[in-house]
Design a protein around this motif. Sequence first.
Motif, PDB file in Angstrom:
ATOM      1  N   GLN A  54       0.830  -1.205   0.000  1.00 58.31           N
ATOM      2  CA  GLN A  54       0.000   0.000   0.000  1.00 58.31           C
ATOM      3  C   GLN A  54       0.868   1.260   0.000  1.00 58.31           C
ATOM      4  O   GLN A  54       0.600   2.202  -0.752  1.00 58.31           O
ATOM      5  CB  GLN A  54      -0.932  -0.002   1.217  1.00 58.31           C
ATOM      6  N   LEU A  55       1.907   1.268   0.811  1.00 57.34           N
ATOM      7  CA  LEU A  55       2.776   2.434   0.880  1.00 57.34           C
ATOM      8  C   LEU A  55       3.506   2.637  -0.450  1.00 57.34           C
ATOM      9  O   LEU A  55       3.633   3.771  -0.941  1.00 57.34           O
ATOM     10  CB  LEU A  55       3.777   2.277   2.022  1.00 57.34           C
ATOM     11  N   ALA A  56       3.967   1.549  -1.058  1.00 54.27           N
ATOM     12  CA  ALA A  56       4.635   1.652  -2.352  1.00 54.27           C
ATOM     13  C   ALA A  56       3.683   2.214  -3.401  1.00 54.27           C
ATOM     14  O   ALA A  56       4.060   3.075  -4.217  1.00 54.27           O
ATOM     15  CB  ALA A  56       5.157   0.290  -2.791  1.00 54.27           C
ATOM     16  N   SER A  57       2.435   1.750  -3.389  1.00 54.76           N
ATOM     17  CA  SER A  57       1.448   2.247  -4.345  1.00 54.76           C
ATOM     18  C   SER A  57       1.230   3.748  -4.181  1.00 54.76           C
ATOM     19  O   SER A  57       1.132   4.494  -5.168  1.00 54.76           O
ATOM     20  CB  SER A  57       0.127   1.493  -4.152  1.00 54.76           C
ATOM     21  N   LEU A  58       1.189   4.207  -2.940  1.00 53.03           N
ATOM     22  CA  LEU A  58       0.985   5.636  -2.688  1.00 53.03           C
ATOM     23  C   LEU A  58       2.171   6.464  -3.162  1.00 53.03           C
ATOM     24  O   LEU A  58       2.000   7.526  -3.772  1.00 53.03           O
ATOM     25  CB  LEU A  58       0.741   5.867  -1.194  1.00 53.03           C
ATOM     26  N   SER A 103      10.063   8.917  -6.032  1.00 55.19           N
ATOM     27  CA  SER A 103      11.076   7.859  -6.109  1.00 55.19           C
ATOM     28  C   SER A 103      11.938   7.806  -4.855  1.00 55.19           C
ATOM     29  O   SER A 103      12.339   6.728  -4.417  1.00 55.19           O
ATOM     30  CB  SER A 103      11.973   8.078  -7.332  1.00 55.19           C
ATOM     31  N   ARG A 104      12.226   8.969  -4.292  1.00 57.04           N
ATOM     32  CA  ARG A 104      13.103   8.978  -3.110  1.00 57.04           C
ATOM     33  C   ARG A 104      12.456   8.236  -1.937  1.00 57.04           C
ATOM     34  O   ARG A 104      13.113   7.457  -1.243  1.00 57.04           O
ATOM     35  CB  ARG A 104      13.429  10.420  -2.712  1.00 57.04           C
ATOM     36  N   ALA A 105      11.165   8.477  -1.716  1.00 57.51           N
ATOM     37  CA  ALA A 105      10.477   7.765  -0.639  1.00 57.51           C
ATOM     38  C   ALA A 105      10.287   6.295  -0.994  1.00 57.51           C
ATOM     39  O   ALA A 105      10.392   5.414  -0.132  1.00 57.51           O
ATOM     40  CB  ALA A 105       9.132   8.426  -0.357  1.00 57.51           C
ATOM     41  N   LEU A 106      10.029   6.030  -2.259  1.00 56.16           N
ATOM     42  CA  LEU A 106       9.797   4.651  -2.697  1.00 56.16           C
ATOM     43  C   LEU A 106      11.030   3.784  -2.520  1.00 56.16           C
ATOM     44  O   LEU A 106      10.912   2.571  -2.292  1.00 56.16           O
ATOM     45  CB  LEU A 106       9.360   4.656  -4.162  1.00 56.16           C
ATOM     46  N   LEU A 107      12.214   4.387  -2.595  1.00 57.97           N
ATOM     47  CA  LEU A 107      13.448   3.610  -2.493  1.00 57.97           C
ATOM     48  C   LEU A 107      13.510   2.804  -1.205  1.00 57.97           C
ATOM     49  O   LEU A 107      13.889   1.631  -1.211  1.00 57.97           O
ATOM     50  CB  LEU A 107      14.661   4.545  -2.596  1.00 57.97           C
ATOM     51  N   GLY A 108      13.124   3.428  -0.080  1.00 58.03           N
ATOM     52  CA  GLY A 108      13.182   2.723   1.197  1.00 58.03           C
ATOM     53  C   GLY A 108      12.265   1.522   1.226  1.00 58.03           C
ATOM     54  O   GLY A 108      12.622   0.452   1.732  1.00 58.03           O
ATOM     55  N   VAL A 109      11.063   1.666   0.661  1.00 54.69           N
ATOM     56  CA  VAL A 109      10.115   0.559   0.626  1.00 54.69           C
ATOM     57  C   VAL A 109      10.637  -0.539  -0.296  1.00 54.69           C
ATOM     58  O   VAL A 109      10.570  -1.729   0.034  1.00 54.69           O
ATOM     59  CB  VAL A 109       8.730   1.038   0.160  1.00 54.69           C
ATOM     60  N   ALA A 149      10.855  -8.385  -6.956  1.00 53.27           N
ATOM     61  CA  ALA A 149      11.265  -7.436  -5.920  1.00 53.27           C
ATOM     62  C   ALA A 149      12.624  -6.821  -6.245  1.00 53.27           C
ATOM     63  O   ALA A 149      12.842  -5.620  -6.032  1.00 53.27           O
ATOM     64  CB  ALA A 149      11.309  -8.138  -4.561  1.00 53.27           C
ATOM     65  N   GLN A 150      13.540  -7.628  -6.771  1.00 57.63           N
ATOM     66  CA  GLN A 150      14.874  -7.112  -7.100  1.00 57.63           C
ATOM     67  C   GLN A 150      14.820  -6.184  -8.309  1.00 57.63           C
ATOM     68  O   GLN A 150      15.487  -5.141  -8.341  1.00 57.63           O
ATOM     69  CB  GLN A 150      15.832  -8.283  -7.367  1.00 57.63           C
ATOM     70  N   ILE A 151      14.011  -6.552  -9.300  1.00 53.39           N
ATOM     71  CA  ILE A 151      13.850  -5.687 -10.474  1.00 53.39           C
ATOM     72  C   ILE A 151      13.223  -4.357 -10.066  1.00 53.39           C
ATOM     73  O   ILE A 151      13.613  -3.282 -10.551  1.00 53.39           O
ATOM     74  CB  ILE A 151      12.974  -6.387 -11.534  1.00 53.39           C
ATOM     75  N   ALA A 152      12.240  -4.406  -9.148  1.00 55.15           N
ATOM     76  CA  ALA A 152      11.590  -3.173  -8.689  1.00 55.15           C
ATOM     77  C   ALA A 152      12.591  -2.269  -7.983  1.00 55.15           C
ATOM     78  O   ALA A 152      12.568  -1.038  -8.156  1.00 55.15           O
ATOM     79  CB  ALA A 152      10.432  -3.516  -7.753  1.00 55.15           C
ATOM     80  N   LEU A 153      13.489  -2.848  -7.176  1.00 60.64           N
ATOM     81  CA  LEU A 153      14.515  -2.046  -6.508  1.00 60.64           C
ATOM     82  C   LEU A 153      15.467  -1.432  -7.533  1.00 60.64           C
ATOM     83  O   LEU A 153      15.786  -0.233  -7.460  1.00 60.64           O
ATOM     84  CB  LEU A 153      15.281  -2.918  -5.509  1.00 60.64           C
ATOM     85  N   ALA A 154      15.906  -2.241  -8.486  1.00 60.40           N
ATOM     86  CA  ALA A 154      16.823  -1.718  -9.503  1.00 60.40           C
ATOM     87  C   ALA A 154      16.178  -0.585 -10.291  1.00 60.40           C
ATOM     88  O   ALA A 154      16.842   0.397 -10.647  1.00 60.40           O
ATOM     89  CB  ALA A 154      17.253  -2.844 -10.439  1.00 60.40           C
TER      90      ALA A 154
END
Length: 522
Positions: free
Chosen positions: A194-198, A205-211, A225-230
Amino acid sequence: MLLALTLALAACQSANERAAAAQAQAQQLAAMGDYRGAQIQFDKAVQLRDNSPDLWIARARNQIQLGNYSGAFASFRAALDQDRSNREAIDALAQLSLASNALDDAGRYADQLLAIDPGSLNGRLVRATVALRRGRLDAAEQMSKALLSEQPDQEVVRVLASRIAEQRGDLKQAVALIAPIFTQGGGSPDLRRQLASLYQRGYDSRALLGVARREADARATDRDAQIALARVQVLLGQDDAAATTLATLYTSDADDALRDATVAMLADTDVAPARLAAALTRGSAPSPALMLAVAEYAVRREDWATARRLLATYAGQAPTAATTDAQGALAAALAGSGDAANATRLANAVLAFDEDRPMALTARATAALAGGDTNAALRDARVIMRDDPESPYAYALLARIYRAQGDTLLADRTLADGARAAMDDSTMLRLYATMLAQRDRLDEALSLARAFTLRNPMSASAWATRQRLCRAGGDGPCTARSTAILARLHGQAVSVPPPPPEETTGSPDYSAPLSDDGDSTP
């Protein structure tokens, strides 16, 4: 008669004992993490004794561990048939129904649960979620507020409230409800999603990086998950970190599907191939499969020099099973850079070894097209299309061939077909929207790009396409908003102008199929 009764009782007792033994063994195996072995024993147990609610529930729990949710549903249902007031079975059935979006069933089981226990948290959550999914936002919000006032620290309650705030269009409140839990080191997978979607909907992107990093750590062997982080690392310009993430992934998992997913991810970020290639060469020697993925991306972006540099070691080698993909990509790079003779020679060598290699076919078709042999190019392009009917690059090649044959209408129809086949591919969006704009159908192109970016808010490539279309249409506010969003995706702390009214709904459905006209006239 007495002997027959005695034998029947003995057999019954024996069956019950065998069932109990199988159940005990199953539970022991499950405790050791051997859920498949446990399932075999649970299946034996229910064959011997099918009237024990506890046995059916134990079997269902094991099926949950195996990811067999339909089987778990059937087991919980069997338990409920034996015990009509079994709270665990009713609770599980309500949640499983909700997970499969069977809203009528979910609501019915939630009502049964609340009839037994009016204060049941799960029953109230399911009922509120059913209301939310049915668009009864006021009713869902009223139930959510009651839960939040009673149990403000319950994560599941806050996640529900966050989803309702998101539907209201209040992304700040939606984030505020759950971000503190994550910041303090908590957060279930559901909360993280949910947090990633928001953050995605806020282009943050900066906030999304931590999630994304937390999710990748929690799912270390999960390629998505690894592709999403990259993806986020590339957007933020953290090329070395992205290269490390991908290199780690490729050490244990390097099939064609992973390579395709990597190319699609890089295309979405719109990163320059040379930039990522430089990051790969700065680190420890990356796997050949990862180098090939970046080289294929370079070919797709028509950065022939980067592709040739990454694949230089394959020049002059005889094709083998391990090298045909890389040599096919090298041949495509040679063809793209104008070296038709060497491209054809290498492509033919690869295709003699494996006649269906798409990159080698692309190389030979491109070289044939450059030489004016559109029929030969068409034959190879059709083989590529047959094997990968969703490839945007196959549609692009086919459209080029039709255009070279003078059939503009068929070329345009081909791109329209590609846009329907690959609705969420940013490369296909760029190709089709560009064609529409060139045919004086700018409004249609803008509508297509708008729908795409609403479905895929983190696609830098799509926002770049939309920015160009807005600029071509002289739409200043649209251009400014696209420009701000691109800057925010790349980590800049800029404010984004408010969206136009048609984009302010909570979670719109932009999955409607594209029109099927394919006509090049306005």
